[in-house]
Scaffold this motif. Sequence first.
Motif, PDB file in Angstrom:
ATOM      1  N   SER A   1       0.809  -1.214   0.000  1.00 35.65           N
ATOM      2  CA  SER A   1       0.000   0.000   0.000  1.00 35.65           C
ATOM      3  C   SER A   1       0.845   1.269   0.000  1.00 35.65           C
ATOM      4  CB  SER A   1      -0.935   0.018   1.218  1.00 35.65           C
ATOM      5  OG  SER A   1      -0.184  -0.028   2.428  1.00 35.65           O
ATOM      6  N   LEU A   2       2.144   1.138   0.274  1.00 36.63           N
ATOM      7  CA  LEU A   2       3.047   2.285   0.236  1.00 36.63           C
ATOM      8  C   LEU A   2       3.694   2.455  -1.135  1.00 36.63           C
ATOM      9  CD1 LEU A   2       4.814   1.776   3.681  1.00 36.63           C
ATOM     10  CD2 LEU A   2       2.778   3.121   3.153  1.00 36.63           C
ATOM     11  N   GLY A   3       3.328   1.591  -2.083  1.00 35.53           N
ATOM     12  CA  GLY A   3       3.870   1.691  -3.430  1.00 35.53           C
ATOM     13  C   GLY A   3       5.230   1.059  -3.600  1.00 35.53           C
ATOM     14  N   GLN A   4       5.663   0.218  -2.669  1.00 38.41           N
ATOM     15  CA  GLN A   4       6.974  -0.423  -2.747  1.00 38.41           C
ATOM     16  C   GLN A   4       6.831  -1.841  -3.286  1.00 38.41           C
ATOM     17  OE1 GLN A   4       7.657   0.245   1.406  1.00 38.41           O
ATOM     18  NE2 GLN A   4       9.242   1.763   1.004  1.00 38.41           N
ATOM     19  N   LYS A   5       7.702  -2.199  -4.219  1.00 40.75           N
ATOM     20  CA  LYS A   5       7.609  -3.494  -4.895  1.00 40.75           C
ATOM     21  C   LYS A   5       7.921  -4.633  -3.941  1.00 40.75           C
ATOM     22  CE  LYS A   5      10.667  -4.959  -7.929  1.00 40.75           C
ATOM     23  NZ  LYS A   5      11.452  -5.105  -9.177  1.00 40.75           N
ATOM     24  N   ILE A   6       7.034  -5.624  -3.922  1.00 38.84           N
ATOM     25  CA  ILE A   6       7.250  -6.807  -3.087  1.00 38.84           C
ATOM     26  C   ILE A   6       7.378  -8.078  -3.926  1.00 38.84           C
ATOM     27  CG2 ILE A   6       6.206  -5.862  -1.003  1.00 38.84           C
ATOM     28  CD1 ILE A   6       3.600  -7.224  -1.720  1.00 38.84           C
ATOM     29  N   TYR A   7       6.752  -8.083  -5.106  1.00 42.12           N
ATOM     30  CA  TYR A   7       6.863  -9.214  -6.032  1.00 42.12           C
ATOM     31  C   TYR A   7       6.865  -8.683  -7.457  1.00 42.12           C
ATOM     32  CZ  TYR A   7       5.302 -12.010  -1.994  1.00 42.12           C
ATOM     33  OH  TYR A   7       5.181 -12.581  -0.754  1.00 42.12           O
ATOM     34  N   LYS A   8       7.224  -9.549  -8.379  1.00 36.02           N
ATOM     35  CA  LYS A   8       7.113  -9.265  -9.805  1.00 36.02           C
ATOM     36  C   LYS A   8       6.569 -10.508 -10.495  1.00 36.02           C
ATOM     37  CE  LYS A   8      12.011 -10.428 -10.439  1.00 36.02           C
ATOM     38  NZ  LYS A   8      13.347  -9.939 -10.875  1.00 36.02           N
ATOM     39  N   ALA A   9       5.811 -10.312 -11.561  1.00 34.49           N
ATOM     40  CA  ALA A   9       5.172 -11.432 -12.250  1.00 34.49           C
ATOM     41  C   ALA A   9       5.398 -11.304 -13.743  1.00 34.49           C
ATOM     42  CB  ALA A   9       3.668 -11.454 -11.937  1.00 34.49           C
ATOM     43  N   LYS A  10       5.552 -12.449 -14.411  1.00 29.78           N
ATOM     44  CA  LYS A  10       5.737 -12.453 -15.860  1.00 29.78           C
ATOM     45  C   LYS A  10       5.037 -13.655 -16.464  1.00 29.78           C
ATOM     46  CE  LYS A  10       9.173 -12.087 -19.561  1.00 29.78           C
ATOM     47  NZ  LYS A  10      10.603 -11.951 -19.909  1.00 29.78           N
ATOM     48  N   GLU A  11       4.254 -13.375 -17.489  1.00 28.35           N
ATOM     49  CA  GLU A  11       3.562 -14.417 -18.251  1.00 28.35           C
ATOM     50  C   GLU A  11       4.578 -15.206 -19.071  1.00 28.35           C
ATOM     51  OE1 GLU A  11       0.423 -14.541 -22.042  1.00 28.35           O
ATOM     52  OE2 GLU A  11       1.091 -12.638 -21.178  1.00 28.35           O
ATOM     53  N   LYS A  12       4.303 -16.514 -19.246  1.00 24.98           N
ATOM     54  CA  LYS A  12       5.195 -17.355 -20.046  1.00 24.98           C
ATOM     55  C   LYS A  12       4.359 -18.217 -20.981  1.00 24.98           C
ATOM     56  CE  LYS A  12       8.829 -20.875 -19.811  1.00 24.98           C
ATOM     57  NZ  LYS A  12       9.624 -21.770 -18.936  1.00 24.98           N
ATOM     58  N   ASN A  13       4.489 -17.973 -22.279  1.00 25.50           N
ATOM     59  CA  ASN A  13       3.933 -18.841 -23.313  1.00 25.50           C
ATOM     60  C   ASN A  13       4.620 -18.497 -24.630  1.00 25.50           C
ATOM     61  OD1 ASN A  13       2.699 -16.442 -24.089  1.00 25.50           O
ATOM     62  ND2 ASN A  13       0.701 -16.998 -23.250  1.00 25.50           N
ATOM     63  N   ASP A  14       4.109 -19.011 -25.756  1.00 22.65           N
ATOM     64  CA  ASP A  14       4.786 -18.790 -27.030  1.00 22.65           C
ATOM     65  C   ASP A  14       4.090 -17.724 -27.851  1.00 22.65           C
ATOM     66  OD1 ASP A  14       2.835 -20.234 -29.040  1.00 22.65           O
ATOM     67  OD2 ASP A  14       3.084 -21.599 -27.347  1.00 22.65           O
ATOM     68  N   CYS A  15       4.797 -17.228 -28.858  1.00 26.58           N
ATOM     69  CA  CYS A  15       4.315 -16.128 -29.681  1.00 26.58           C
ATOM     70  C   CYS A  15       3.018 -16.486 -30.399  1.00 26.58           C
ATOM     71  CB  CYS A  15       5.404 -15.758 -30.686  1.00 26.58           C
ATOM     72  SG  CYS A  15       4.909 -14.502 -31.883  1.00 26.58           S
ATOM     73  N   CYS A  16       2.922 -17.706 -30.906  1.00 25.49           N
ATOM     74  CA  CYS A  16       1.729 -18.126 -31.641  1.00 25.49           C
ATOM     75  C   CYS A  16       0.506 -18.125 -30.739  1.00 25.49           C
ATOM     76  CB  CYS A  16       1.956 -19.514 -32.240  1.00 25.49           C
ATOM     77  SG  CYS A  16       0.557 -20.131 -33.205  1.00 25.49           S
TER      78      CYS A  16
END
Length: 314
Positions: free
Chosen positions: A129-144
């Motif tokens: 809630s203070l705007g500080q990063k606690i995690y990061k997320a990234k999608e993983k699949n193929d271009c098609c």
Amino acid sequence: MSAPVYPGSPGNPSYPMSGGHSMAPYPVAPGGYGDPSQAPPVGFNMGYNAGPAPVMYQPGAVGPGPVPGPEYGAHHGGISPAPAAVAVGVPPGLEYLTQIDQILIHQKVELLEAFIGFETNNQYEIKNSLGQKIYKAKEKNDCCTRNCCGSLRSFDMKIKDNTDREVIRLIRPFRCVSCWCPCCLQEMEVQSPPGTTIGYVKQDWHPCLPKFSIQGSNKETVLKLDGPCFACNCCGDVNFELKGKDDDKPIGRISKQWSGLLKEVFTDTDNFGIQFPLDLDVKLKAVLMGACFLIDFMFFEKVGEANQRSTVFS
């Protein structure tokens, strides 16, 4: 009810600077905890006891692993040490979730996608809630899969902490979203640690409203999530109310926040706020994070020239 907002966003001024020099936005007391009186007002007021203000920094990794570097706003010497006692039954890396009742999720702008419309893997920053990063997320699949299946695409999503350790994995199979196909509606599996299922998010059939069940590892429904008939944020927030399994009283919500006209029209970047009871099972908090990503893809993901979905009819 108003949703939590990011520092520096429209209507919420940036942190003041002192003497023309950049400084940490909050004073840090010994031990790494911030002064709660300096924090911005909480974005929700659900009527329950929110408890003490969250700690400012994510606990470090327990055991061997890479040594984390200093985080934004930290005092000289690095991030605060992990608490001496860790709650029993909490998956590794989710200890910080036991101390907070709000999460902000910000989708990162992909320049290639913004300029030429070529769909890339979505990336997100997850903040307190203070705007500080606690995690990061990234999608993983193929271009098609991304460019042919659009917002209905299947994917794995890895959520990592600030030490780059994967703590949550989200698995979304390819499914339909329309109310005309009730036998093949949306769902998502949530694992923490990766390989250990802790819950599911499943779309419930309804002719008009987007409804979801938040389930435990045994597929027993624990919470409900109800959205509006028309999930379109035209100059305003879109709220999905979190309720008990047998109770219509809201205990939290997932909010798609209005990001401003330019961002909404010309980019695919979304901001979300998640509110839940402080004492909610930490595994269910992680499942609610998965529900937020599923809602983003279902209703607010725009791929190429295709219009984004706003109802369960399409």
